[in-house]
Design a protein around this motif. Structure first.
Motif, mmCIF file in Angstrom:
data_model
loop_
_atom_site.group_PDB
_atom_site.id
_atom_site.type_symbol
_atom_site.label_atom_id
_atom_site.label_comp_id
_atom_site.label_asym_id
_atom_site.label_seq_id
_atom_site.Cartn_x
_atom_site.Cartn_y
_atom_site.Cartn_z
ATOM 1 N N MET A 2 -10.888 7.789 -28.119
ATOM 2 C CA MET A 2 -10.313 6.730 -27.388
ATOM 3 C C MET A 2 -11.047 5.387 -27.592
ATOM 4 O O MET A 2 -12.149 5.578 -27.297
ATOM 5 N N LYS A 3 -10.575 4.269 -27.749
ATOM 6 C CA LYS A 3 -11.254 3.172 -27.788
ATOM 7 C C LYS A 3 -10.659 2.318 -26.704
ATOM 8 O O LYS A 3 -9.497 2.195 -26.019
ATOM 9 N N VAL A 4 -11.613 1.529 -26.026
ATOM 10 C CA VAL A 4 -11.358 0.330 -25.031
ATOM 11 C C VAL A 4 -10.732 -0.779 -25.649
ATOM 12 O O VAL A 4 -11.414 -1.110 -26.768
ATOM 13 N N PRO A 5 -9.945 -1.341 -25.345
ATOM 14 C CA PRO A 5 -9.268 -2.640 -25.866
ATOM 15 C C PRO A 5 -10.475 -3.751 -25.667
ATOM 16 O O PRO A 5 -11.248 -3.703 -24.819
ATOM 17 N N SER A 6 -10.462 -4.531 -26.981
ATOM 18 C CA SER A 6 -11.446 -5.709 -26.912
ATOM 19 C C SER A 6 -11.163 -6.768 -25.614
ATOM 20 O O SER A 6 -12.025 -7.260 -25.108
ATOM 21 N N SER A 7 -9.993 -6.937 -25.161
ATOM 22 C CA SER A 7 -9.566 -7.671 -24.173
ATOM 23 C C SER A 7 -10.284 -7.286 -22.622
ATOM 24 O O SER A 7 -10.908 -7.910 -21.927
ATOM 25 N N PHE A 8 -10.519 -5.870 -22.648
ATOM 26 C CA PHE A 8 -11.465 -5.298 -21.631
ATOM 27 C C PHE A 8 -13.000 -5.938 -21.520
ATOM 28 O O PHE A 8 -13.364 -6.346 -20.757
ATOM 29 N N LYS A 9 -13.440 -5.700 -22.934
ATOM 30 C CA LYS A 9 -14.827 -6.108 -23.200
ATOM 31 C C LYS A 9 -15.074 -7.642 -22.839
ATOM 32 O O LYS A 9 -16.008 -8.356 -22.337
#
Length: 195
Positions: A2-9
């Protein structure tokens, strides 16, 4: 994976920089260990804040950081006024008192279970020389659950299902935190080498 959305980063980076600025402005002459603590504090609060209090671990992390008076200013600046009020409403007033109550309830339940498994039951268990594989598996799961509960913020108050969900989310958030920190460190190194 699973990947974390770039908006979270992006949200994490923005809030982390705010936290670092606040920590830096509070104490200009920090030692190395104080800087390390300030970086960790601001990174943890920024990570929890980027989740918008939607998870138990993020609320527990913010509540734990808010307990110390020295951290309150950093927490308030990173969270912002609106988010701070929202998360404060989600956390019970006197969070530490609520946690203490839950601990007392858990301990009393354990005492009741101990009374049920008194000397007669222990003797019966000892007479059975070979433990079944299911008993061993249950004991292993219980031990590993306790370790996991100690690692995830607020984990000691979660049931097994929510603990697994929260752990997965916490791991993904930590991985995103590390990715952002590495990229920032690499970018800083590039700028330093170009001078």
């Amino acid at each position: 994976m699973m990947k974390v959305p770039s908006s979270f980063k992006k949200e994490f980076l923005k809030k982390w920089i705010v936290g670092l600025q606040v920590c830096g402005s509070l104490n200009k002459n920090m030692s190395v260990s104080e800087r390390k603590k300030a970086i960790k504090l601001s990174a943890d609060i920024a990570m929890a804040s980027a989740r918008n209090g939607s998870t138990c671990w993020s609320r527990a992390l913010i509540a734990n950081a808010s307990k110390q008076d020295a951290n309150k200013l950093v927490v308030e600046h990173v969270l912002g006024d609106d988010e701070s009020r929202k998360l404060t409403k989600q956390l019970p007033v006197g969070t530490s008192m609520a946690l203490a109550r839950k601990i007392r309830v858990i301990r009393s339940k354990k005492n009741i279970l101990k009374r049920r498994s008194g000397p007669m039951r222990r003797a019966a268990r000892k007479s059975n020389s070979s433990l079944s594989s299911s008993c061993i598996a249950k004991r292993l799961v219980r031990k590993r659950s306790q370790v996991l509960k100690s690692l995830v913020p607020g984990g000691e108050f979660m049931d097994e299902t929510s603990l697994i969900e929260e752990t997965l989310d916490y791991i993904l958030s930590l991985r995103a935190q590390v990715d952002v920190m590495l990229k920032l460190a690499n970018a800083t190194e590039l700028v330093t080498n170009q001078k």
